[in-house]
Design a protein around this motif. Structure first.
Motif, PDB file in Angstrom:
ATOM      1  N   ASN A   1     -64.335   3.121  69.536  1.00  0.00           N
ATOM      2  CA  ASN A   1     -63.886   3.826  68.573  1.00  0.00           C
ATOM      3  C   ASN A   1     -63.723   5.287  69.099  1.00  0.00           C
ATOM      4  OD1 ASN A   1     -63.544   2.248  65.705  1.00  0.00           O
ATOM      5  ND2 ASN A   1     -65.258   1.690  66.637  1.00  0.00           N
TER       6      ASN A   1
ATOM      7  N   GLU B   1     -62.602   8.924  67.005  1.00  0.00           N
ATOM      8  CA  GLU B   1     -62.527   9.497  65.693  1.00  0.00           C
ATOM      9  C   GLU B   1     -62.134  11.101  65.800  1.00  0.00           C
ATOM     10  OE1 GLU B   1     -65.636   9.101  62.749  1.00  0.00           O
ATOM     11  OE2 GLU B   1     -65.450   6.964  62.538  1.00  0.00           O
TER      12      GLU B   1
ATOM     13  N   SER C   1     -58.342  10.707  61.401  1.00  0.00           N
ATOM     14  CA  SER C   1     -57.717   9.709  61.831  1.00  0.00           C
ATOM     15  C   SER C   1     -58.605   9.026  63.122  1.00  0.00           C
ATOM     16  CB  SER C   1     -56.326  10.158  62.656  1.00  0.00           C
ATOM     17  OG  SER C   1     -56.464  11.175  63.467  1.00  0.00           O
TER      18      SER C   1
ATOM     19  N   HIS D   1     -56.012   1.081  63.495  1.00  0.00           N
ATOM     20  CA  HIS D   1     -55.857   2.542  63.278  1.00  0.00           C
ATOM     21  C   HIS D   1     -56.462   2.747  61.694  1.00  0.00           C
ATOM     22  CE1 HIS D   1     -52.176   2.343  65.630  1.00  0.00           C
ATOM     23  NE2 HIS D   1     -52.578   3.755  66.028  1.00  0.00           N
ATOM     24  N   ARG D   2     -57.152   3.955  61.636  1.00  0.00           N
ATOM     25  CA  ARG D   2     -57.863   4.298  60.398  1.00  0.00           C
ATOM     26  C   ARG D   2     -57.448   5.730  59.946  1.00  0.00           C
ATOM     27  NH1 ARG D   2     -62.088   2.484  63.098  1.00  0.00           N
ATOM     28  NH2 ARG D   2     -63.296   4.514  62.888  1.00  0.00           N
TER      29      ARG D   2
ATOM     30  N   THR E   1     -52.910   8.961  64.394  1.00  0.00           N
ATOM     31  CA  THR E   1     -52.021   7.910  63.504  1.00  0.00           C
ATOM     32  C   THR E   1     -50.861   7.059  64.537  1.00  0.00           C
ATOM     33  OG1 THR E   1     -52.497   9.020  61.684  1.00  0.00           O
ATOM     34  CG2 THR E   1     -50.670   7.478  61.523  1.00  0.00           C
TER      35      THR E   1
END
Length: 167
Positions: free
Chosen positions: A85, A87, A92, A120-121, A127
């Motif tokens: 991951n 961040e 995003s 995606h988060r 993004t």
């Protein structure tokens, strides 16, 4: 006077040319042709390993997870951890899976990677990202014997992470 001005100008020129020429010389296995850079950050952290029995029953260090701070102009802008991951401070985030690799510059350096974004988060700078490259790695490989199953060790590393989008 000329020499006093020439050195800073040459350093500035080298800094400006550096990233572009680095992108052109990436190994084919991690190149992302047709994609454009969204963000490039420096990472400082550690690669964490666990002492485990391999398929042969012998104990050895197995990669577990990365833990790193993402930096831009010396300021923290995010973090990188298991998943893998990434961040960003704007909320995003992306998760990715390895799609290619190339050896680091020395035997002590973890490989360079090309990773395809799988999720995606949040909403922000990450993004539109479709690909992540890990380049210019330094360190991160663990040396030494692993004597006790379940023991953890970390190896410091640094790298550049380049976030790309298609088009």
């Amino acid at each position: 006077m000329f020499i006093k001005l020439a050195a800073p100008c040459l350093l500035l020129l080298a800094a400006m040319i550096g990233p572009a020429s680095a992108a052109e010389t990436l190994p084919d296995t991690i190149a992302a042709s047709g994609e454009s850079i969204v963000l490039s950050v420096h990472a400082e952290g550690a690669q964490v390993y666990e002492c485990k029995a391999g398929t042969d029953g012998k104990l050895g260090w197995a990669f577990r997870e990365p833990i790193a701070t993402l930096l831009s102009d010396g300021k923290t802008v995010g973090r990188h951890y298991a998943g893998p991951n990434w961040e960003h401070a704007d909320g995003s985030a992306v998760v990715a899976k390895a799609a290619g690799n190339a050896p680091g510059a020395t035997a002590a350096d973890i490989p360079w990677l090309k990773l395809e974004v799988t999720a995606h988060r949040g909403s922000g700078v990450l993004t539109p990202v479709t690909t992540v490259q890990r380049i210019n790695t330094h360190g991160g490989k663990l040396e030494g014997a692993c004597d006790k199953a379940g023991e953890f060790r970390s190896a410091p590393y640094s790298a550049e992470y380049v976030f790309l989008k298609k088009g």
